[in-house]
Design an enzyme around this catalytic site. Structure first.
Site, short mmCIF file in Angstrom:
data_model
loop_
_atom_site.label_atom_id
_atom_site.label_comp_id
_atom_site.label_asym_id
_atom_site.label_seq_id
_atom_site.Cartn_x
_atom_site.Cartn_y
_atom_site.Cartn_z
CG ASP A 251 -0.55 -0.55 2.38
OD1 ASP A 251 0.58 -0.18 2.72
OD2 ASP A 251 -1.26 -1.33 3.04
CE LYS A 273 -6.30 7.19 2.69
NZ LYS A 273 -5.81 8.24 3.54
CG MET A 386 -2.44 7.36 10.87
SD MET A 386 -3.62 6.02 10.87
CE MET A 386 -3.30 5.23 12.42
N1 SAH Z 1 2.28 0.34 10.48
C1 SAH Z 1 2.89 1.66 10.36
C2 SAH Z 1 1.94 2.76 10.72
C3 SAH Z 1 0.78 2.91 9.81
S1 SAH Z 1 -0.26 4.25 10.25
C4 SAH Z 1 4.16 1.68 11.23
O1 SAH Z 1 4.38 0.78 12.03
O2 SAH Z 1 4.91 2.64 11.08
C5 SAH Z 1 0.30 5.53 9.18
C6 SAH Z 1 1.02 6.59 9.95
O3 SAH Z 1 2.34 6.16 10.28
C7 SAH Z 1 1.25 7.86 9.19
O4 SAH Z 1 0.10 8.69 9.22
C8 SAH Z 1 2.39 8.49 9.96
O5 SAH Z 1 1.92 9.05 11.15
C9 SAH Z 1 3.19 7.28 10.33
N2 SAH Z 1 4.31 7.03 9.39
C10 SAH Z 1 4.52 5.94 8.66
N3 SAH Z 1 5.67 6.05 7.97
C11 SAH Z 1 6.20 7.25 8.28
C12 SAH Z 1 7.36 7.96 7.90
N4 SAH Z 1 8.25 7.44 7.05
N5 SAH Z 1 7.58 9.18 8.42
C13 SAH Z 1 6.71 9.71 9.30
N6 SAH Z 1 5.59 9.09 9.70
C14 SAH Z 1 5.33 7.88 9.19
#
Ligand code: SAH
Length: 469
Positions: A251, A273, A386
């Site tokens: 995704d 999305k 998020m």
């Molecule tokens: N499973 C993922 C999280 C998914 S929710 C994990 O463990 O990281 C999606 C959120 O993760 C985004 O809205 C943001 O807040 C955060 N996120 C994911 N990758 C990111 C990145 N490279 N830099 C900053 N925030 C990130």
């Protein structure tokens, strides 16, 4: 080819080592691992070798070399700096047609020592024909990365069934196909993971099926954490699975860099999305995974960060298990850990934060149902996933519930990637700063005193974690 590659059995044979320093110790160690009886010629020895002599594992044959020392010897290694001695031993050995290696002197050697990857019964030897030992070491590092540490288990497991498979499948091509499937599929994974009973059961089923080819084998889904973006932060296991997948289902958060690690001809399916920001419904993704696995595919379901941290990994596992599909979860570096490392923010610190909380700032019907008194406690770090859309609300609520308005806040967009941006302020200022910065990529929010630590560093010492190697 400069040299003829072969693997020599030295079990219970005598090998002579000349020299008593560090380099000699490394060679002795290898020879002992190969089951050789080691005789040593040296005037002085380092402690490690002295211990081996005291333990009776190495026989000290004398201080100086005499060609009679070569009687009964199968292999000679010279690891001394004494040039005259190197030449003398080399000539004496070669005149008896004995294989001899003089460390770092290819001209005096009849064989060279490869760089070695040792994985139980599996041994990989790498040679650059004596031209560039440093390159051989680099290649070794790459091969080590590609070979799971437990690959030896797989070899031992295969050995148990070798005869049975040979008897059952008499045709060599059928046998080769069978083993290809064992090593590339679920059985290989189970054996690597140490589940020998499961692997045996599956192998017998596959063998029965191969005898009377009928229904296709069920596939497997690996729920793999892709980390926060930087492909170097993938786990070795994730990398290996990507290289073997038939299909990669990914995704929006998965970086192009990580996706590029997948096998070139793997099918790639995007389920993030779509236009107008409509998500593919979770049930549709679940159904898709089940259908792919039922078609016998090896599926990697690749998710940003870690699959079990705000990743709906739990829902996908439930759906797959309910459908009777084999699932394995491979953790990834979650955004909080990746971003903290990139920004130099220690999530816990003895003087500032004894706890760290991960929460979602995802708005439901325009509001956020969080435990504000808990989040506003002192001496902890709050990491909000998020949270870009709900930042004003979060900042206001935290202050209302007691956090000082001066509490440092960091916003990190596209953390760990080349597009990373950081905005740092306080609960009082961050809303305005975020609006000015117009952050549109995935953004993580960190609140707490620890954020200040990264800031307090003098400019010239500013933390920089993305210095290339
Ligand atoms: N499973 C993922 C999280 C998914 S929710 C994990 O463990 O990281 C999606 C959120 O993760 C985004 O809205 C943001 O807040 C955060 N996120 C994911 N990758 C990111 C990145 N490279 N830099 C900053 N925030 C990130």
């Amino acid at each position: 080819m400069q040299h003829f590659p072969l693997f020599l059995s030295l079990r219970d044979r005598r090998a002579l080592v000349v020299g008593g320093g560090e380099s000699a110790a490394r060679k002795i160690e290898l020879l002992l691992q190969a089951g050789a009886q080691v005789a040593l010629i040296a005037d002085t020895v380092i402690g490690e070798i002295a211990q081996l002599i005291a333990d009776g594992r190495v026989a000290w044959a004398g201080h100086s070399f005499d060609s009679g020392d070569l009687d009964g010897i199968s292999l000679v290694i010279v690891a001394t700096d004494d040039g005259a001695l190197q030449a003398r031993v080399s000539h004496a050995a070669q005149s008896r047609c004995l294989p001899v290696n003089v460390v770092d002197r290819p001209k005096l050697s009849s064989f060279i020592m490869p760089a070695i990857v040792d994985r139980g019964p599996i041994t990989v030897a790498i040679s650059t024909g004596g031209t560039a030992p440093a390159l051989a070491r680099k290649l070794r590092a790459e091969i080590e990365r590609a070979l799971p540490a437990t690959i030896g288990r797989l070899a031992r497991f295969a050995e148990i069934f070798r005869d049975q498979v040979r008897r059952t499948l008499r045709e060599p091509r059928a046998r080769r196909r069978f083993w290809d499937r064992v090593f590339a599929g679920r059985i290989g994974e189970l054996a690597l993971a140490g589940d020998e009973i499961g692997a045996r059961r599956e192998l017998i089923r596959l063998l029965d099926g191969a005898r009377s080819p009928a229904q296709p084998q069920a596939g497997i889904v690996h729920l793999v954490g892709a980390g926060p973006g930087d492909a170097d932060l993938l786990t070795l296991k994730a990398h290996r699975l990507l290289q073997r997948a038939d299909v990669v289902v990914y995704d929006r958060l998965v970086s192009a860099e990580v996706l590029a690690m997948a096998r070139r001809d793997a099918e790639r399916i995007y389920v993030g999305k779509r236009r107008a920001h409509h998500c593919v419904p979770q049930e549709e993704i679940n159904d898709r995974l089940v259908a792919l696995a039922r078609a016998g595919k090896s599926v990697v379901r690749l998710k940003g960060g870690d699959p079990f941290v705000f990743g709906r990994g739990g829902e996908e596992v439930e759906a797959l298990v309910a459908a009777g599909i084999a699932v394995e979860v491979v953790p990834g570096i979650t955004a909080a850990l990746g971003c903290a490392a990139a920004a130099g923010v220690p999530l816990t610190h003895r003087d500032h934060a004894q706890a760290c909380v991960f929460v979602t700032g995802h708005l439901k019907d325009g509001s956020l149902d969080l435990d504000w008194p808990m989040l506003a406690r002192p001496r902890q770090t709050v990491v909000i996933y998020m949270g870009a859309g709900s930042l004003p609300l979060i900042a206001r609520k935290l202050v209302q519930h007691g956090l000082p308005a001066t509490t440092p806040v960091a916003l990190i967009e596209n953390g760990t990637t080349d597009r990373e941006r950081r905005v740092v302020g306080t609960l009082a200022t961050i809303e305005r700063q975020a609006a000015e910065a117009d952050l549109t990529g995935p953004t993580l929010c960190m609140v707490g005193e620890v954020v200040g630590i990264a800031l307090e560093k003098p400019r010239e010492f500013r933390f920089e974690s993305r210095i290339g190697l």
